[in-house]
Design a protein around this motif. Structure first.
Motif, mmCIF file in Angstrom:
data_model
loop_
_atom_site.group_PDB
_atom_site.id
_atom_site.type_symbol
_atom_site.label_atom_id
_atom_site.label_comp_id
_atom_site.label_asym_id
_atom_site.label_seq_id
_atom_site.Cartn_x
_atom_site.Cartn_y
_atom_site.Cartn_z
ATOM 1 N N LEU A 54 6.820 47.262 -14.674
ATOM 2 C CA LEU A 54 5.374 47.333 -14.467
ATOM 3 C C LEU A 54 5.151 47.943 -13.083
ATOM 4 N N VAL A 55 4.483 49.093 -13.036
ATOM 5 C CA VAL A 55 4.296 49.733 -11.730
ATOM 6 C C VAL A 55 2.859 49.666 -11.245
ATOM 7 N N GLY A 56 1.958 49.451 -12.159
ATOM 8 C CA GLY A 56 0.558 49.398 -11.734
ATOM 9 C C GLY A 56 -0.339 48.974 -12.870
ATOM 10 N N VAL A 57 -1.630 48.872 -12.551
ATOM 11 C CA VAL A 57 -2.614 48.521 -13.572
ATOM 12 C C VAL A 57 -3.848 49.403 -13.403
ATOM 13 N N ALA A 96 -11.599 45.208 -7.931
ATOM 14 C CA ALA A 96 -10.289 45.712 -8.369
ATOM 15 C C ALA A 96 -9.288 45.696 -7.217
ATOM 16 N N LEU A 97 -9.725 46.113 -6.035
ATOM 17 C CA LEU A 97 -8.793 46.141 -4.903
ATOM 18 C C LEU A 97 -8.395 44.716 -4.493
ATOM 19 N N LYS A 98 -9.378 43.826 -4.512
ATOM 20 C CA LYS A 98 -9.072 42.420 -4.183
ATOM 21 C C LYS A 98 -8.069 41.840 -5.176
ATOM 22 N N ASP A 99 -8.354 42.053 -6.467
ATOM 23 C CA ASP A 99 -7.475 41.520 -7.503
ATOM 24 C C ASP A 99 -6.069 42.096 -7.398
ATOM 25 N N SER A 100 -5.977 43.365 -7.047
ATOM 26 C CA SER A 100 -4.654 43.977 -7.036
ATOM 27 C C SER A 100 -3.808 43.443 -5.896
ATOM 28 N N LYS A 102 -3.926 40.398 -4.949
ATOM 29 C CA LYS A 102 -3.450 39.124 -5.530
ATOM 30 C C LYS A 102 -2.289 39.351 -6.491
ATOM 31 N N MET A 103 -2.433 40.383 -7.334
ATOM 32 C CA MET A 103 -1.388 40.658 -8.322
ATOM 33 C C MET A 103 -0.066 41.004 -7.656
ATOM 34 N N SER A 104 -0.132 41.848 -6.629
ATOM 35 C CA SER A 104 1.092 42.234 -5.934
ATOM 36 C C SER A 104 1.752 41.012 -5.303
ATOM 37 N N GLN A 105 0.928 40.141 -4.732
ATOM 38 C CA GLN A 105 1.480 38.920 -4.119
ATOM 39 C C GLN A 105 2.159 38.067 -5.170
ATOM 40 N N ALA A 106 1.509 37.902 -6.313
ATOM 41 C CA ALA A 106 2.058 37.045 -7.365
ATOM 42 C C ALA A 106 3.363 37.610 -7.930
ATOM 43 N N LEU A 107 3.441 38.935 -8.035
ATOM 44 C CA LEU A 107 4.639 39.541 -8.623
ATOM 45 C C LEU A 107 5.759 39.728 -7.603
ATOM 46 N N GLY A 108 5.388 39.749 -6.329
ATOM 47 C CA GLY A 108 6.394 39.910 -5.286
ATOM 48 C C GLY A 108 6.769 41.355 -5.009
ATOM 49 N N TYR A 109 6.042 42.294 -5.573
ATOM 50 C CA TYR A 109 6.237 43.706 -5.212
ATOM 51 C C TYR A 109 4.910 44.435 -5.397
ATOM 52 N N PRO A 110 4.748 45.563 -4.690
ATOM 53 C CA PRO A 110 3.440 46.230 -4.703
ATOM 54 C C PRO A 110 3.139 46.945 -6.019
ATOM 55 N N LYS A 266 -5.201 37.002 -14.936
ATOM 56 C CA LYS A 266 -4.284 35.877 -15.043
ATOM 57 C C LYS A 266 -3.326 36.026 -16.224
ATOM 58 N N ILE A 267 -3.887 36.469 -17.342
ATOM 59 C CA ILE A 267 -3.077 36.591 -18.552
ATOM 60 C C ILE A 267 -2.077 37.748 -18.424
ATOM 61 N N LEU A 268 -2.539 38.832 -17.826
ATOM 62 C CA LEU A 268 -1.633 39.963 -17.616
ATOM 63 C C LEU A 268 -0.445 39.554 -16.746
ATOM 64 N N LEU A 269 -0.744 38.803 -15.688
ATOM 65 C CA LEU A 269 0.315 38.352 -14.788
ATOM 66 C C LEU A 269 1.317 37.466 -15.509
ATOM 67 N N GLU A 270 0.798 36.521 -16.303
ATOM 68 C CA GLU A 270 1.689 35.619 -17.041
ATOM 69 C C GLU A 270 2.618 36.406 -17.944
ATOM 70 N N GLN A 271 2.037 37.393 -18.631
ATOM 71 C CA GLN A 271 2.831 38.208 -19.542
ATOM 72 C C GLN A 271 3.966 38.924 -18.842
ATOM 73 N N TRP A 272 3.639 39.552 -17.712
ATOM 74 C CA TRP A 272 4.662 40.359 -17.056
ATOM 75 C C TRP A 272 5.630 39.527 -16.242
ATOM 76 N N GLN A 273 5.164 38.408 -15.720
ATOM 77 C CA GLN A 273 6.104 37.542 -15.006
ATOM 78 C C GLN A 273 7.131 37.030 -15.988
#
Ligand code: C2E
Ligand code: CA
Ligand code: CA
Ligand code: CA
Length: 278
Positions: A54-57, A96-100, A102-110, A266-273
């Protein structure tokens, strides 16, 4: 014949009245939705077809109402006509920028974040300042931000469009041409556009099926993009066969229902994590 003609005319104008009454109601509803922050952003995964990562959204706006979800095709055009796209577009960009972040933090990579711009937003003076403000407020690395524009936005006033694109690039953000191949004549200008990414329109990906695996257009577009030093994204990847073919012909990134539906953060993150830990 005359009477029929008049009758036809009357029906036609009644239809128009109904249509404009609908628009008026939708506009009022949209103003209400802006005030009460009823819009949501869904995110669709962009996957590296070679590594599977997963490289981006891409952020896609949704408008949930008690009568069901109103899709962007149903309200973005009216938002454009009424100018309501300006407050909505501002909200989309900041959210979108705020959420992203958060997403990068949750996944541990940008992760990269792609935001769609509409014609009116792209042509509005103040866009560059707006993007600069969103970058500053959210503290995101500008290189992770990709703004998607379509060919039709840049064919009219090419010089002005290029100046806007360049000013955006000077902020450090990236630019993508969306729905590539569906507009016309911008091919000739493509080399002058300071864009990083070409997104091949879904209609070309849809042709990649069955016996008639017509890969020639896709292969040509990928070649064109690569030749110009751009990254190529295929949209609308709906099955394994399309994904495999795109991978074989060297397409960098893929997006589509087969890779992932647009989903709440949230759901996207769960799926990819989950996907990346198995
Ligand atoms: P787009 O930017 O080309 O977005 C791709 C559309 O294709 C999205 O529809 C997405 O849900 C859909 N899609 C993704 N994968 C597949 C697939 O595998 N098969 C098929 N058949 N469709 C797929 P959506 O979300 O309804 O958005 C439609 C259009 O509305 C977008 O086209 C974009 O032009 C506009 N839009 C959506 N969100 C925004 C936004 O936040 N701002 C602006 N200005 N426009 C937006
Ligand atoms: Ca898009
Ligand atoms: Ca598209
Ligand atoms: Ca589009």
């Amino acid at each position: 014949v005359k009477r029929e003609g008049r009758g036809g005319y009357r029906f036609f104008s009644e239809d128009l009245n109904i249509a404009s009454a609908k628009r008026v109601r939708l506009e009022a509803k949209m103003r209400h939705a802006i005030l009460h922050q009823e819009f949501q952003l869904y995110y669709q995964a962009k996957q590296d077809l070679q590594t599977g990562q997963l490289v981006g959204v891409e952020a896609l706006i949704r408008w949930p109402t008690p009568e069901g979800m109103i899709l962007p095709q149903e309200f973005i055009p009216l938002a454009e006509d009424t100018g309501l796209i300006n407050p909505i577009g501002r909200w989309i960009l900041f959210q979108a920028l705020k959420d992203s972040v958060k997403m990068s933090q949750a996944l541990g990579y940008p992760l990269t974040i792609a935001v769609n711009l509409s014609m009116r937003q792209f042509q509005r003076p103040g866009l560059v300042e707006l993007v600069a403000e969103a970058l500053q407020v959210t503290g995101i690395d500008p290189q992770l931000v990709e703004l998607e524009i379509t060919e039709s936005m840049v064919v009219d006033k090419v010089d002005e469009a290029i100046a806007t694109m360049q000013a955006l690039r000077d902020l450090g953000v990236e630019l993508a041409i969306d729905d590539f191949g569906t507009g016309y004549s911008s091919m000739a200008y493509l080399k002058n556009f300071p864009v990083n990414t070409l997104k091949i329109d879904q209609s070309f990906v849809r042709d990649l099926h069955g016996e008639a695996c017509n890969t020639s257009i896709i292969t040509a577009v990928i070649g064109l993009g690569r030749g110009l030093g751009m990254q190529v994204v295929a949209e609308g990847v709906e099955n394994q066969q399309q994904r495999d073919l795109l991978q074989q012909v060297g397409c960098h990134l893929g997006q589509g229902y087969f890779i992932g539906y647009p989903l709440p953060l949230k759901i996207l993150l769960e799926q990819w994590q989950h996907a990346e830990s198995t």
